[in-house]
Design an enzyme around this catalytic site. Structure first.
Site, PDB file in Angstrom:
ATOM      1  N   GLU A 173       9.854   1.892  30.132  1.00  0.00           N
ATOM      2  CA  GLU A 173       8.440   2.532  29.959  1.00  0.00           C
ATOM      3  C   GLU A 173       8.914   4.077  29.904  1.00  0.00           C
ATOM      4  O   GLU A 173       7.880   5.194  31.441  1.00  0.00           O
ATOM      5  CB  GLU A 173       7.107   2.418  30.215  1.00  0.00           C
ATOM      6  CG  GLU A 173       6.970   0.807  30.014  1.00  0.00           C
ATOM      7  CD  GLU A 173       5.852   0.307  30.360  1.00  0.00           C
ATOM      8  OE1 GLU A 173       4.946   0.863  31.391  1.00  0.00           O
ATOM      9  OE2 GLU A 173       5.673  -1.192  30.061  1.00  0.00           O
ATOM     10  N   GLU A 385       7.252  -7.626  27.808  1.00  0.00           N
ATOM     11  CA  GLU A 385       6.432  -7.127  28.718  1.00  0.00           C
ATOM     12  C   GLU A 385       4.757  -7.516  28.130  1.00  0.00           C
ATOM     13  O   GLU A 385       5.016  -6.932  27.070  1.00  0.00           O
ATOM     14  CB  GLU A 385       5.534  -6.062  29.583  1.00  0.00           C
ATOM     15  CG  GLU A 385       7.031  -5.797  30.994  1.00  0.00           C
ATOM     16  CD  GLU A 385       6.385  -4.750  31.275  1.00  0.00           C
ATOM     17  OE1 GLU A 385       5.252  -4.321  31.770  1.00  0.00           O
ATOM     18  OE2 GLU A 385       7.029  -3.811  32.122  1.00  0.00           O
TER      19      GLU A 385
HETATM   20  C1  FCB Z   1       3.508  -1.489  32.546  1.00  0.00           C
HETATM   21  C2  FCB Z   1       4.493  -1.691  33.285  1.00  0.00           C
HETATM   22  C3  FCB Z   1       4.685  -2.858  34.826  1.00  0.00           C
HETATM   23  C4  FCB Z   1       3.147  -3.627  34.614  1.00  0.00           C
HETATM   24  C5  FCB Z   1       2.553  -3.748  33.783  1.00  0.00           C
HETATM   25  C6  FCB Z   1       1.131  -4.327  34.136  1.00  0.00           C
HETATM   26  O1  FCB Z   1       3.723  -0.831  31.650  1.00  0.00           O
HETATM   27  O2  FCB Z   1       6.014  -1.430  33.141  1.00  0.00           O
HETATM   28  O3  FCB Z   1       5.073  -2.913  35.863  1.00  0.00           O
HETATM   29  O4  FCB Z   1       2.252  -2.406  35.539  1.00  0.00           O
HETATM   30  O5  FCB Z   1       2.272  -2.640  32.742  1.00  0.00           O
END
Ligand code: FCB
Length: 485
Positions: A173, A385
């Site tokens: 990210e 994620e």
């Molecule tokens: C993302 C991050 C991770 C966590 C989630 C909820 O942006 O990569 O580390 O904080 O959100």
């Protein structure tokens, strides 16, 4: 008529080689921040700024994973996971940007051994936000030199585990690192310097490209790539020209600012035009882009990691009921991370929200994956994620039943399956997160784990969502439904 309705939900089958994983990040779980030669990262520093992190929480202990790693890997095996996405802590590997620290690297050697022994595929993230403080003191990601230091560090990690880790993603990210870290100030290092976010974004991508080039030279077989957090920017009112333009600008500053350089080797023309007046150190910001940078940044990749939590309704007008940015609930004042978009708002759509206040919008994930597939010559995609924070309660018998999270997981897996059916090559899914952990500027108050962590005792308890996911991982199938009242 009957008062029991049958919820007819289709049973879905995922491809046989699908990766069923969970993700974590070093700073969020490891603790042991001064152990075996590790030196401070920007998050150690930021956590100590009054008001920057809720409750002043730090990463000093976190989930104590640095010591409990073998048990955590065994837990993953018990949950039938076949992949684990973890990040390596730069300040353990090159403390204070000095030579490689074997004691720090040993932890990751042991982790990879443990994973392979448990039949779990290691998925390496080289940078999940814990920049060595020494580098920030020299300008951090606004300093071009950091990109080269990143490549050096990556090679040290590769020396240690390159023979056994099949997948390497450079950055997690970069949007958050650049724009929450250098423009909005919600994340470490907490700078609020407007255009600095764009400068940081460029250097992050340069670092990514340098690492891809270096690792490609060393290995023909590893999968190389990056993880981006992308949004689905929908105009609040699609018939309103102002809202449509606001959505276009957010799409540029959130998505295309990374997708275009990495997958096409160019910056989006509209982004360059929108930001043409923004000056960095007395010159147009885009002057930081040097000849050859975009060729490096667009070095071919094998995997694209997509992190998705929600999309955004975007407006060019003021609204009363708006959603916020990650981290802007802390006491320390912050700014919009969208440089040049101070007029843009994110009206709430009245969807259900998680404990983060984030709207639950699974169909956005299908659209996002399809859009990347349609608009870009994209490599294989993985959802690296997805998950939800809910305020869990531990029952008297010690169990944690989290039906909201179970529904969230199921609905998002269905959304991924829909994308696959529409022809998108998605080959895996990683829950955020394996464990409840340090949720950055929110501290330990927000629980994203499928496994509950009692921070006093460090006891881990799989929640209902973990058991649900374990069954999906075991069977490759998603079935729910049956009679509901
Ligand atoms: C993302 C991050 C991770 C966590 C989630 C909820 O942006 O990569 O580390 O904080 O959100």
């Amino acid at each position: 008529m009957t008062d029991v309705q049958t919820r007819t939900v289709e049973e879905l089958t995922f491809p046989p080689e699908f990766l069923w994983g969970a993700a974590t990040a070093a700073f969020q779980i490891e603790g042991a921040t001064a152990e075996d030669g590790r030196t401070p990262s920007i998050w150690d520093t930021f956590a100590r700024i009054p008001g920057a992190v809720v409750n002043g929480d730090t990463g000093d202990v976190a989930c104590d994973h640095y010591r409990r790693m073998p048990q955590d890997v065994a837990l993953m095996r018990d949950l039938n996971l076949n992949a684990y996405r973890f990040s390596v802590a730069w300040p353990r590997v090159r403390p204070d940007v000095g030579p490689a620290n074997q004691a720090g690297l040993d932890f990751y050697r042991r982790l990879v051994d443990e994973l392979l022994g448990a039949g779990i595929r290691p998925w390496v993230t080289l940078y999940h936000w814990d920049l060595p403080q020494t580098l920030e003191d020299a300008g951090g990601w606004t300093n071009r030199d950091t990109s080269y230091r990143f490549a050096e560090y990556a090679l040290s990690v590769h020396d240690a585990i390159g023979d056994r880790a099949p997948t390497w993603t450079t950055l997690n990210e970069p949007w958050c690192t650049a724009f929450l870290g250098y423009t909005g100030g919600q994340h470490a290092p907490g700078r609020q310097e407007g255009v600095a976010g764009l400068v940081a974004a460029h250097h992050l991508m340069l670092g990514h490209g340098l690492v891809v080039e270096e690792l490609r030279r060393r290995t023909a077989t590893a999968d190389l790539g990056i993880t981006l957090n992308l949004t689905v920017a929908d105009p609040h009112d699609p018939t309103d020209e102002l809202d449509r333009d606001a959505a276009r600008r957010i799409d540029a500053l959130h998505n295309r600012v990374f997708l275009d350089p990495i997958l096409r080797g160019t910056y989006p023309a509209d982004l360059l035009q929108d930001t043409a007046d923004l000056m960095w150190q007395g010159r147009p910001w885009a002057d930081v882009v040097r000849h050859g940078d975009l060729a490096t940044i667009s070095a071919p990749i094998d995997v694209l990691g997509v992190n998705y939590y929600k999309g955004d309704a975007v407006s060019g007008r003021q609204h009363e009921d708006v959603t916020g940015f990650a981290g802007d609930h802390a006491e320390r004042p912050t700014s919009t991370p969208f440089v040049g978009c101070e007029d843009v708002t994110f009206p709430s759509r009245g969807l259900p929200v998680t404990d983060m206040g984030w709207e639950v919008q699974p169909e956005g994930l299908t659209r996002l994956l399809k859009r990347i597939h349609d608009d870009y010559d994209a490599p294989v995609m993985y959802v690296t994620e997805n998950g939800a924070a809910y305020a869990d309660t531990v029952a008297a018998d010690g169990t944690v039943d989290d039906p909201d999270r179970v529904a969230y997981v199921e609905d998002h897996l269905r959304a991924v399956h829909a994308a696959i059916e529409q022809g998108v090559d998605v080959r895996g899914f990683f829950q955020w997160s394996l464990l409840d952990n340090y949720e950055w500027a929110y501290g330990y108050g927000k629980r994203f784990g499928i496994v509950h962590v009692d921070y006093d005792t460090q006891v881990r308890t799989p929640k209902s969502s973990a058991l649900f996911y374990a069954e999906v991982a075991r069977t490759g199938r998603l079935a729910r439904g049956g009679p509901t009242p």
